[in-house]
Design an enzyme around this catalytic site. Structure first.
Site, PDB file in Angstrom:
ATOM      1  N   ARG A  21      -2.109   3.218  10.449  1.00 11.31           N
ATOM      2  CA  ARG A  21      -0.825   3.680  10.805  1.00 11.31           C
ATOM      3  C   ARG A  21      -1.009   4.550  12.233  1.00 11.31           C
ATOM      4  O   ARG A  21      -2.095   5.142  12.220  1.00 11.31           O
ATOM      5  CB  ARG A  21      -0.163   4.108   9.747  1.00 11.31           C
ATOM      6  CG  ARG A  21       0.759   5.351   9.848  1.00 11.31           C
ATOM      7  CD  ARG A  21       1.305   5.679   8.608  1.00 11.31           C
ATOM      8  NE  ARG A  21       1.614   4.909   7.520  1.00 11.31           N
ATOM      9  CZ  ARG A  21       1.358   4.898   6.266  1.00 11.31           C
ATOM     10  NH1 ARG A  21       0.877   5.981   5.800  1.00 11.31           N
ATOM     11  NH2 ARG A  21       1.875   3.979   5.328  1.00 11.31           N
ATOM     12  N   ASN A  85      -3.027  14.487   2.432  1.00 15.16           N
ATOM     13  CA  ASN A  85      -3.829  13.326   2.497  1.00 15.16           C
ATOM     14  C   ASN A  85      -5.133  13.566   2.183  1.00 15.16           C
ATOM     15  O   ASN A  85      -5.912  14.341   2.903  1.00 15.16           O
ATOM     16  CB  ASN A  85      -3.832  12.540   3.782  1.00 15.16           C
ATOM     17  CG  ASN A  85      -2.468  11.972   4.212  1.00 15.16           C
ATOM     18  OD1 ASN A  85      -1.903  11.238   3.420  1.00 15.16           O
ATOM     19  ND2 ASN A  85      -1.892  12.468   5.216  1.00 15.16           N
ATOM     20  N   ASP A 101      -8.193   7.270   6.036  1.00  8.76           N
ATOM     21  CA  ASP A 101      -7.137   7.603   5.021  1.00  8.76           C
ATOM     22  C   ASP A 101      -7.720   7.137   3.541  1.00  8.76           C
ATOM     23  O   ASP A 101      -8.099   6.083   3.535  1.00  8.76           O
ATOM     24  CB  ASP A 101      -5.866   7.049   5.347  1.00  8.76           C
ATOM     25  CG  ASP A 101      -5.007   7.460   3.940  1.00  8.76           C
ATOM     26  OD1 ASP A 101      -5.130   7.580   2.840  1.00  8.76           O
ATOM     27  OD2 ASP A 101      -3.782   7.587   4.551  1.00  8.76           O
ATOM     28  N   ASP A 103      -6.502   7.426   0.584  1.00 10.52           N
ATOM     29  CA  ASP A 103      -5.361   7.104  -0.398  1.00 10.52           C
ATOM     30  C   ASP A 103      -5.017   8.119  -1.462  1.00 10.52           C
ATOM     31  O   ASP A 103      -3.755   8.497  -1.698  1.00 10.52           O
ATOM     32  CB  ASP A 103      -5.886   5.818  -1.415  1.00 10.52           C
ATOM     33  CG  ASP A 103      -6.391   4.710  -0.582  1.00 10.52           C
ATOM     34  OD1 ASP A 103      -5.645   4.311   0.519  1.00 10.52           O
ATOM     35  OD2 ASP A 103      -7.421   4.127  -0.772  1.00 10.52           O
ATOM     36  N   ASP A 105      -3.556  11.300  -2.560  1.00 14.56           N
ATOM     37  CA  ASP A 105      -2.414  12.233  -1.994  1.00 14.56           C
ATOM     38  C   ASP A 105      -2.199  13.275  -2.946  1.00 14.56           C
ATOM     39  O   ASP A 105      -2.105  12.915  -4.016  1.00 14.56           O
ATOM     40  CB  ASP A 105      -1.472  11.509  -1.276  1.00 14.56           C
ATOM     41  CG  ASP A 105      -1.753  10.438  -0.327  1.00 14.56           C
ATOM     42  OD1 ASP A 105      -2.659  10.953   0.529  1.00 14.56           O
ATOM     43  OD2 ASP A 105      -1.326   9.510  -0.464  1.00 14.56           O
ATOM     44  N   ASP A 118      -0.752   8.032  -5.631  1.00 18.20           N
ATOM     45  CA  ASP A 118      -1.598   7.179  -5.329  1.00 18.20           C
ATOM     46  C   ASP A 118      -2.654   6.967  -6.160  1.00 18.20           C
ATOM     47  O   ASP A 118      -3.805   6.422  -5.418  1.00 18.20           O
ATOM     48  CB  ASP A 118      -1.582   7.121  -3.682  1.00 18.20           C
ATOM     49  CG  ASP A 118      -0.432   7.003  -2.765  1.00 18.20           C
ATOM     50  OD1 ASP A 118       0.455   6.543  -3.511  1.00 18.20           O
ATOM     51  OD2 ASP A 118      -0.577   7.646  -2.087  1.00 18.20           O
ATOM     52  N   GLU A 121      -3.692   3.117  -6.252  1.00 17.85           N
ATOM     53  CA  GLU A 121      -4.238   2.600  -4.840  1.00 17.85           C
ATOM     54  C   GLU A 121      -5.603   2.911  -4.599  1.00 17.85           C
ATOM     55  O   GLU A 121      -6.266   2.304  -4.115  1.00 17.85           O
ATOM     56  CB  GLU A 121      -3.386   3.110  -3.901  1.00 17.85           C
ATOM     57  CG  GLU A 121      -3.462   2.582  -2.468  1.00 17.85           C
ATOM     58  CD  GLU A 121      -2.652   3.098  -1.344  1.00 17.85           C
ATOM     59  OE1 GLU A 121      -2.653   2.530  -0.250  1.00 17.85           O
ATOM     60  OE2 GLU A 121      -1.597   4.143  -1.678  1.00 17.85           O
TER      61      GLU A 121
END
Length: 182
Positions: A21, A85, A101, A103, A105, A118, A121
């Protein structure tokens, strides 16, 4: 130090190097050997699938250059909400702040409620991207350290320091408008 008062974009990557992102720009408020601090207001965020959206609240974000985290401090009516993060140490490369990142958090609400986000994830991506045992230890240790900082309310979870950064951002924006340079 270099970059203070300049706009940089933010690029988040996944462990395999793929872009995750991009935030279009943040104004650099501080840049030292430990961290870089930016502030944003209605930043445009573009996902890798092409979807874009704008952040709802103004924010001050601290990108650690040595530790495995970055923290988005969202300025809300009810107080500052911290979104952390777990991520690689950040680097500043030309006009971008870059990090990986990982994942995991955590979120700290203005009422001091904390939650870990997360985890599913993270477990999925740990297998998909083959994080490895050493990296897993570093990431989990970083999570423990962040939770301890949240509980102790020490930087970056310091409301007064974040409020001062945000006020500095507002002053810089006002100065740029008055000077006609924005």
């Amino acid at each position: 130090m270099e970059y203070i008062g300049h706009w940089l974009n933010v690029q988040s990557y996944k462990h395999d190097g793929t872009l995750h992102r991009i935030w279009d720009r943040g104004l650099v408020l501080d840049n030292n050997e430990d961290f870089v601090v930016i502030a944003t207001k209605r930043a445009k965020v573009v996902e890798t699938n092409g979807r874009s959206w704008f952040t709802k609240e103004p924010a001050v974000t601290i990108f650690s250059k040595k530790e495995w985290w970055n923290v988005i401090c969202m300025i809300k009516r009810e107080g500052i909400c911290y979104y952390c993060n777990i991520a690689s140490p950040s680097i500043v490369d030309k006009d971008s702040i870059k990090y990986i990142d990982y994942d995991l958090d955590t979120k700290l609400f203005p009422n001091d409620k904390m939650c870990i986000l997360d985890e599913k994830e993270y477990s999925r991506h740990k297998k998909t991207y083959s994080y490895g045992e050493k990296l897993d230890v570093v990431l989990n240790y970083s999570m423990e350290q962040i939770i301890a900082k949240m509980k102790a309310k020490i930087f970056p979870f310091d409301n007064e320091k974040i409020s001062n950064y945000y006020q500095h951002f507002l002053n810089l924006i006002a100065d740029k408008k008055e000077g006609g340079t924005q």
